[in-house]
Design an enzyme around this catalytic site. Structure first.
Site, PDB file in Angstrom:
ATOM      1  N   ASP A   7       0.872  -1.160   0.000  1.00  0.00           N
ATOM      2  CA  ASP A   7       0.000   0.000   0.000  1.00  0.00           C
ATOM      3  C   ASP A   7       0.919   1.223   0.000  1.00  0.00           C
ATOM      4  OD1 ASP A   7      -2.338   1.661   0.637  1.00  0.00           O
ATOM      5  OD2 ASP A   7      -1.440   1.799   2.621  1.00  0.00           O
ATOM      6  N   ASP A  43      -1.320  -0.495   6.066  1.00  0.00           N
ATOM      7  CA  ASP A  43      -1.394   0.114   7.392  1.00  0.00           C
ATOM      8  C   ASP A  43      -2.777  -0.060   8.000  1.00  0.00           C
ATOM      9  OD1 ASP A  43      -2.798   1.799   5.762  1.00  0.00           O
ATOM     10  OD2 ASP A  43      -1.984   3.644   6.595  1.00  0.00           O
ATOM     11  N   ASP A  55      -7.267  -0.712   3.596  1.00  0.00           N
ATOM     12  CA  ASP A  55      -6.698  -1.876   2.934  1.00  0.00           C
ATOM     13  C   ASP A  55      -6.843  -3.156   3.768  1.00  0.00           C
ATOM     14  OD1 ASP A  55      -4.778  -1.365   4.831  1.00  0.00           O
ATOM     15  OD2 ASP A  55      -3.359  -0.498   3.402  1.00  0.00           O
TER      16      ASP A  55
HETATM   17  P1  ADP Z   1      -3.647   4.454  -0.317  1.00  0.00           P
HETATM   18  O1  ADP Z   1      -4.186   3.347  -1.142  1.00  0.00           O
HETATM   19  O2  ADP Z   1      -2.450   5.082  -0.950  1.00  0.00           O
HETATM   20  O3  ADP Z   1      -3.384   4.065   1.103  1.00  0.00           O
HETATM   21  P2  ADP Z   1      -6.297   5.477   0.185  1.00  0.00           P
HETATM   22  O4  ADP Z   1      -6.958   4.324  -0.478  1.00  0.00           O
HETATM   23  O5  ADP Z   1      -6.348   5.547   1.665  1.00  0.00           O
HETATM   24  O6  ADP Z   1      -4.772   5.603  -0.302  1.00  0.00           O
HETATM   25  O7  ADP Z   1      -6.909   6.797  -0.386  1.00  0.00           O
HETATM   26  C1  ADP Z   1      -6.926   7.063  -1.771  1.00  0.00           C
HETATM   27  C2  ADP Z   1      -7.379   8.452  -2.060  1.00  0.00           C
HETATM   28  O8  ADP Z   1      -8.739   8.641  -1.688  1.00  0.00           O
HETATM   29  C3  ADP Z   1      -6.605   9.483  -1.284  1.00  0.00           C
HETATM   30  O9  ADP Z   1      -5.437   9.864  -1.962  1.00  0.00           O
HETATM   31  C4  ADP Z   1      -7.606  10.630  -1.213  1.00  0.00           C
HETATM   32  O10 ADP Z   1      -7.544  11.395  -2.369  1.00  0.00           O
HETATM   33  C5  ADP Z   1      -8.939   9.928  -1.158  1.00  0.00           C
HETATM   34  N1  ADP Z   1      -9.399   9.795   0.231  1.00  0.00           N
HETATM   35  C6  ADP Z   1      -9.501   8.664   0.949  1.00  0.00           C
HETATM   36  N2  ADP Z   1      -9.952   8.906   2.202  1.00  0.00           N
HETATM   37  C7  ADP Z   1     -10.105  10.239   2.269  1.00  0.00           C
HETATM   38  C8  ADP Z   1     -10.528  11.128   3.304  1.00  0.00           C
HETATM   39  N3  ADP Z   1     -10.847  10.674   4.520  1.00  0.00           N
HETATM   40  N4  ADP Z   1     -10.578  12.432   3.015  1.00  0.00           N
HETATM   41  C9  ADP Z   1     -10.232  12.900   1.798  1.00  0.00           C
HETATM   42  N5  ADP Z   1      -9.826  12.124   0.802  1.00  0.00           N
HETATM   43  C10 ADP Z   1      -9.758  10.801   1.008  1.00  0.00           C
HETATM   44 MG    MG Z   2      -3.012   3.266   3.252  1.00  0.00          MG
END
Ligand code: ADP
Ligand code: MG
Length: 641
Positions: free
Chosen positions: A325, A523, A527
């Site tokens: 991730d 984390d 995921d």
């Molecule tokens: P990663 O897969 O890199 O861990 P996430 O799946 O957690 O990232 O999030 C992907 C995208 O979704 C973030 O980059 C953001 O743009 C959007 N996002 C997710 N959760 C939030 C939130 N709580 N507030 C604002 N944007 C969010």
């Molecule tokens: Mg993450």
């Protein structure tokens, strides 16, 4: 089988006393037999048989009756009795003495491996200095601390329970939890963990969890549970042990008949059958796997790597693909708000409104907003009915009506138009852009930047160095951001998957699993499903995080990516030692049985070979304990600008 073959469930004191009695009795009997006849030698012989044989026999009989399984230990007692009945009482006594001695050694060794982590409990101080609201400080038993209490931590003192710093800053030695030898600098707001050491300054902390729920307590509970679960190879060795024990008994009895038929005397035939019974006993095979697995689990835990069981350890050794991730895993998850772009509102409203939406969110973006708001001494706008949409954003209602914040996917759902030319510069950057809107009306956007962890690049390189060819990154973030982070860490563009929803990550993991076992490193934020789908789910920086600890098969308490490579190496070493042990144990058995069948191997030699081999495989397994997970190399010093 009781605990494990030979690992008698006796208390250590009794175990030792029985062994001493057996050894003394044996010495007395030997002197009497070979040097000068001593009085009461038969009584000493009886003592050897009783102290050496009765505990094993009674435990084995109990199992036979209760669980209908034949314990290998029973074979030893039968062989000793057979020897005694044909006038080889002294050799039977040698058998029982060596058996007793090796039982005790194994019992101790396994106990050592099992308790290697429990020792952490004793590192917690008994009393803490509680700060009352009126400013007085009183010494209080740690068990009496409750959530919210303020506690003063003096320099050099251990943290009594998990908490959060409210006043003071300084470095802490967290090696007991994370295995990390370098001190960690912490300031107000940062979490501190039970049993870690406050090095140089006075800190005031607020109690987050009572003693019974601390990270250390959960670590110990997890490791204890892990130790109780059976790894696949462990199941094999137990299955083998049970089938084989019955077979050995049957074959020895048959051989006794054959020897008689071949014209040997009753005594000689029984003696040889007893020798083969001992030579062929699978004690070493049965104990070789748990010895290695227990040691590896404990060594890993002391290095801040918690395996949920031997199965996770064994699977990790076979992994073909590591999937990472991005946010909070390869990156620090300590994002910073870098740019603000108010469109249909002002800067302050933009910030306070997004912060209001994110107030309860666990996402690293929410953390960045909390800090940005604190720096500007603003307060989040009141927002109710908040709902998170994984990998998209967040929605809620403020005084005016429904509002949302999130990525382009969320904006598109809401019908917002992202073609405003002012947005171009923000979108061109490699930061994560969070849009804020009210229905289709775009209020503005902010850019958030997250840095890769200092150890991510080296950790990935270390995995590649061990021959892991397939390493991929999966993120819900936009592709430009994913590329900037991923390529900086040495990943190729085709190894970087962006714009994913949580279910896309699960599907990708499934696709990759076609090529061999997949480990997903995450984390726990957005995921958990991928962590659960992967053959091995690995949670990063899990100290204090419930979600990650529960969803994963392996929890890395440290945030140091080097730990991942180290854990992988450890799993491979454990697999190698299990292989060595099984080959050695089966080989030794073959040699001894051959000796018994064709070379008139004396019973005491068969016993020596058998018990010696058993002790050796245990010690070989224990080697894993001597070498807890350490960093492969010191962390790369930060590059000067
Ligand atoms: P990663 O897969 O890199 O861990 P996430 O799946 O957690 O990232 O999030 C992907 C995208 O979704 C973030 O980059 C953001 O743009 C959007 N996002 C997710 N959760 C939030 C939130 N709580 N507030 C604002 N944007 C969010
Ligand atoms: Mg993450």
């Amino acid at each position: 089988m009781s605990d494990h073959s030979h690992a008698s469930p006796l208390p250590e004191g009794v175990d030792l006393a029985l062994t001493v009695i057996t050894l003394c009795g044996m010495a007395y009997v030997s002197v009497s037999a070979f040097l000068v006849p001593l009085p009461l030698a038969p009584l000493a012989l009886l003592a050897v048989y009783l102290a050496g044989g009765v505990p094993a026999a009674s435990a084995a009989l109990r199992e036979l009756v209760h669980d209908r399984v034949l314990d290998v230990d029973l074979l030893m007692v039968i062989a000793a009795l057979a020897a005694a009945s044909v006038g080889a009482a002294l050799e039977g006594a040698v058998l029982l003495t060596l058996f007793r001695l090796s039982s005790m050694l194994e019992h101790r060794a396994m106990g050592k491996a099992r308790r290697a982590v429990q020792a952490l409990m004793s590192l917690r101080p008994e009393t803490a200095f509680r700060l009352s609201p009126d400013g007085t400080v009183t010494a209080t038993p740690v068990a009496a601390l409750v959530q919210g209490d303020l506690v003063i931590i003096r320099p050099g003192a251990r943290i009594p329970v998990d908490g959060r710093i409210v006043d003071g800053a300084g470095s802490l030695d967290e090696s007991t939890i994370t295995g990390e030898s370098l001190p960690v600098v912490k300031s107000p707001g940062d979490p501190v963990f039970e049993a870690t050491v406050n090095l140089h300054t006075v800190l005031t902390m607020q109690v987050l969890r009572p003693m019974a729920e601390s990270t250390v307590a959960r670590m110990i509970a997890m490791v204890t549970e892990a130790q109780a679960q059976k790894a696949p190879s462990e199941r094999f060795s137990e299955w083998f042990g049970q089938r084989y024990t019955v077979a050995v008994l049957a074959v020895s009895t048959a051989l006794f008949g054959i020897f008689l038929a071949l014209g040997q005397t009753f005594d000689a035939a029984l003696y040889r059958a007893a020798t083969i019974l001992v030579a062929a006993s699978p004690c070493a095979v049965v104990i070789s796997v748990p010895a290695a697995i227990l040691s590896a689990l404990s060594a890993a835990a002391r290095g801040g790597v918690l395996f949920k069981g031997g199965a996770a350890l064994e699977t990790l050794a076979t992994i073909r693909t590591f999937a990472f991730d991005k946010t909070g895993t390869l990156t620090t998850g300590r994002a910073e708000v870098t740019r603000l772009l108010p469109l249909a509102t002002d800067e302050t409203t933009l910030l306070t409104l997004i912060a209001g939406l994110e107030a309860q969110s666990e996402h690293p973006i929410a953390d960045a907003l909390r800090r940005a708001i604190d720096q500007r001494a603003l307060t989040p706008a009141p927002v109710t009915g908040v709902e998170t949409h994984p990998s998209e954003g967040i929605t809620g209602t403020d005084a005016t009506g429904p509002v949302w914040a999130g990525n382009p996917r969320m904006a598109t759902h809401m019908g917002a138009d992202l073609t405003d030319p002012a947005l171009a510069t923000l979108q061109d950057g490699s930061e994560t852009v969070v849009y804020l809107g009210r229905g289709p009306l775009l209020l503005g956007a902010i850019a958030v930047a997250d840095q890769p962890r200092a150890t991510s690049r080296d950790g990935i390189a270390a995995l590649r160095a061990t021959g892991i060819a397939s390493i991929v990154m999966m993120t819900g973030d936009r592709r430009p951001v994913a590329l900037r982070i991923g390529q900086g860490l040495g990943l190729k563009p085709d190894e970087i998957h962006a714009d994913l929803l949580p279910q896309d990550k699960v599907r990708l993991v499934s696709d990759l699993a076609a090529k061999g076992p997949v480990a997903f490193v995450g984390d726990g934020v957005n995921d958990a499903a991928a962590l659960a789908r992967a053959d091995v789910g690995i949670a990063m920086g899990a100290a204090g995080s419930d979600v990650a600890l529960q969803a994963a098969d392996v929890a890395l308490l440290s945030e140091n990516m080097d730990r991942l490579a180290a854990a992988h190496r450890l799993s491979r070493r454990a697999a190698a030692i299990i292989r060595q042990n099984l080959i050695f144990a089966l080989g030794a058995m073959a040699v001894l049985v051959t000796g018994g069948l064709f070379f008139d191997l004396p019973l005491p030699l068969a016993v020596l070979g058998h018990e010696g081999g058993t002790v050796l495989v245990v010690l070989n397994g224990l080697r894993l304990l001597l070498d807890p997970i350490r960093n492969t190399r010191p962390p790369t010093p930060p590059v000067a600008p």
